[in-house]
Design a protein around this motif. Sequence first.
Motif, PDB file in Angstrom:
ATOM      1  N   ASN A  54     -22.577   4.294   0.856  1.00  0.00           N
ATOM      2  CA  ASN A  54     -23.833   3.541   0.745  1.00  0.00           C
ATOM      3  C   ASN A  54     -24.975   4.388   0.193  1.00  0.00           C
ATOM      4  O   ASN A  54     -26.109   4.292   0.649  1.00  0.00           O
ATOM      5  CB  ASN A  54     -24.218   2.932   2.098  1.00  0.00           C
ATOM      6  CG  ASN A  54     -23.114   2.082   2.663  1.00  0.00           C
ATOM      7  OD1 ASN A  54     -22.559   1.239   1.971  1.00  0.00           O
ATOM      8  ND2 ASN A  54     -22.761   2.320   3.913  1.00  0.00           N
ATOM      9  N   LEU A  55     -24.681   5.228  -0.806  1.00  0.00           N
ATOM     10  CA  LEU A  55     -25.695   6.107  -1.386  1.00  0.00           C
ATOM     11  C   LEU A  55     -26.418   5.463  -2.570  1.00  0.00           C
ATOM     12  O   LEU A  55     -27.349   6.054  -3.122  1.00  0.00           O
ATOM     13  CB  LEU A  55     -25.065   7.438  -1.809  1.00  0.00           C
ATOM     14  CG  LEU A  55     -24.409   8.240  -0.676  1.00  0.00           C
ATOM     15  CD1 LEU A  55     -23.765   9.501  -1.224  1.00  0.00           C
ATOM     16  CD2 LEU A  55     -25.395   8.552   0.415  1.00  0.00           C
ATOM     17  N   VAL A  72     -28.354  13.700 -10.254  1.00  0.00           N
ATOM     18  CA  VAL A  72     -27.469  12.599 -10.640  1.00  0.00           C
ATOM     19  C   VAL A  72     -27.422  11.614  -9.482  1.00  0.00           C
ATOM     20  O   VAL A  72     -27.154  12.011  -8.349  1.00  0.00           O
ATOM     21  CB  VAL A  72     -26.032  13.103 -10.936  1.00  0.00           C
ATOM     22  CG1 VAL A  72     -25.123  11.948 -11.324  1.00  0.00           C
ATOM     23  CG2 VAL A  72     -26.027  14.166 -12.013  1.00  0.00           C
ATOM     24  N   SER A  73     -27.708  10.338  -9.770  1.00  0.00           N
ATOM     25  CA  SER A  73     -27.604   9.316  -8.729  1.00  0.00           C
ATOM     26  C   SER A  73     -27.080   8.031  -9.353  1.00  0.00           C
ATOM     27  O   SER A  73     -26.806   7.974 -10.538  1.00  0.00           O
ATOM     28  CB  SER A  73     -28.954   9.094  -8.049  1.00  0.00           C
ATOM     29  OG  SER A  73     -29.870   8.526  -8.961  1.00  0.00           O
ATOM     30  N   GLY A  74     -26.960   7.001  -8.554  1.00  0.00           N
ATOM     31  CA  GLY A  74     -26.471   5.724  -9.058  1.00  0.00           C
ATOM     32  C   GLY A  74     -25.101   5.367  -8.524  1.00  0.00           C
ATOM     33  O   GLY A  74     -24.652   4.244  -8.643  1.00  0.00           O
ATOM     34  N   SER A  75     -24.405   6.320  -7.925  1.00  0.00           N
ATOM     35  CA  SER A  75     -23.089   6.068  -7.345  1.00  0.00           C
ATOM     36  C   SER A  75     -23.252   5.704  -5.879  1.00  0.00           C
ATOM     37  O   SER A  75     -24.170   6.190  -5.212  1.00  0.00           O
ATOM     38  CB  SER A  75     -22.219   7.326  -7.476  1.00  0.00           C
ATOM     39  OG  SER A  75     -21.065   7.222  -6.670  1.00  0.00           O
ATOM     40  N   SER A  76     -22.351   4.900  -5.366  1.00  0.00           N
ATOM     41  CA  SER A  76     -22.409   4.557  -3.946  1.00  0.00           C
ATOM     42  C   SER A  76     -21.806   5.652  -3.077  1.00  0.00           C
ATOM     43  O   SER A  76     -21.968   5.639  -1.862  1.00  0.00           O
ATOM     44  CB  SER A  76     -21.691   3.235  -3.687  1.00  0.00           C
ATOM     45  OG  SER A  76     -20.312   3.368  -3.950  1.00  0.00           O
ATOM     46  N   THR A  77     -21.118   6.631  -3.707  1.00  0.00           N
ATOM     47  CA  THR A  77     -20.437   7.669  -2.922  1.00  0.00           C
ATOM     48  C   THR A  77     -20.871   9.096  -3.224  1.00  0.00           C
ATOM     49  O   THR A  77     -20.435  10.015  -2.538  1.00  0.00           O
ATOM     50  CB  THR A  77     -18.914   7.585  -3.136  1.00  0.00           C
ATOM     51  OG1 THR A  77     -18.630   7.765  -4.530  1.00  0.00           O
ATOM     52  CG2 THR A  77     -18.350   6.248  -2.663  1.00  0.00           C
TER      53      THR A  77
END
Length: 171
Positions: A54-55, A72-77
């Motif tokens: 839930n990131l 870097v972001s945008g991934s749920s993990t």
Amino acid sequence: MTLARWLLRSRKFAALLLAIPTALVAQTATVTSVVGDYSLRFAPGSIVTVMGTNLTGTVGVQVGGRAAAILVSGSSTQVGIQLPVDLPAGPTTLVVNTVSGSSVPFPLTLLAHAPHLTGYGSECNTGPEIILDVIAQGLGATDPPVGTGQTASPGTLARTVARPSFTLNRG
């Protein structure tokens, strides 16, 4: 008879009724591990990947109460961050803040220095030598200081305060 009881008695709608509350409730972020590309030892300023659930929607990461740079972001993990460079060595915690809330503090231990080298060799066009490109990380404080998430000024290159050395084995 209430609508909820009628829906539960009518088997067609029972699954729909039970699924609605979970679909509408946002899940809080959970941190399961923090890993580096080539090392599990971290120092202030290290580049790491926060692993969890839930990131998605990460708006900030705090380490020891200081803001980490989100790379870097945008991934749920996964979320890629740089640990704050002004943290002291020792035990600390990492918290991921998302639009749905904050994770439980995740324990980390930072070392004053956690050096690791990566690199690769390439052939030299003018002879039999090999050119070795080495990338170092975790070398500690710099002079002049370079802030978290910042790059060093090309006009005044930052040098490490501690003098690193490494030995290349010809074996």
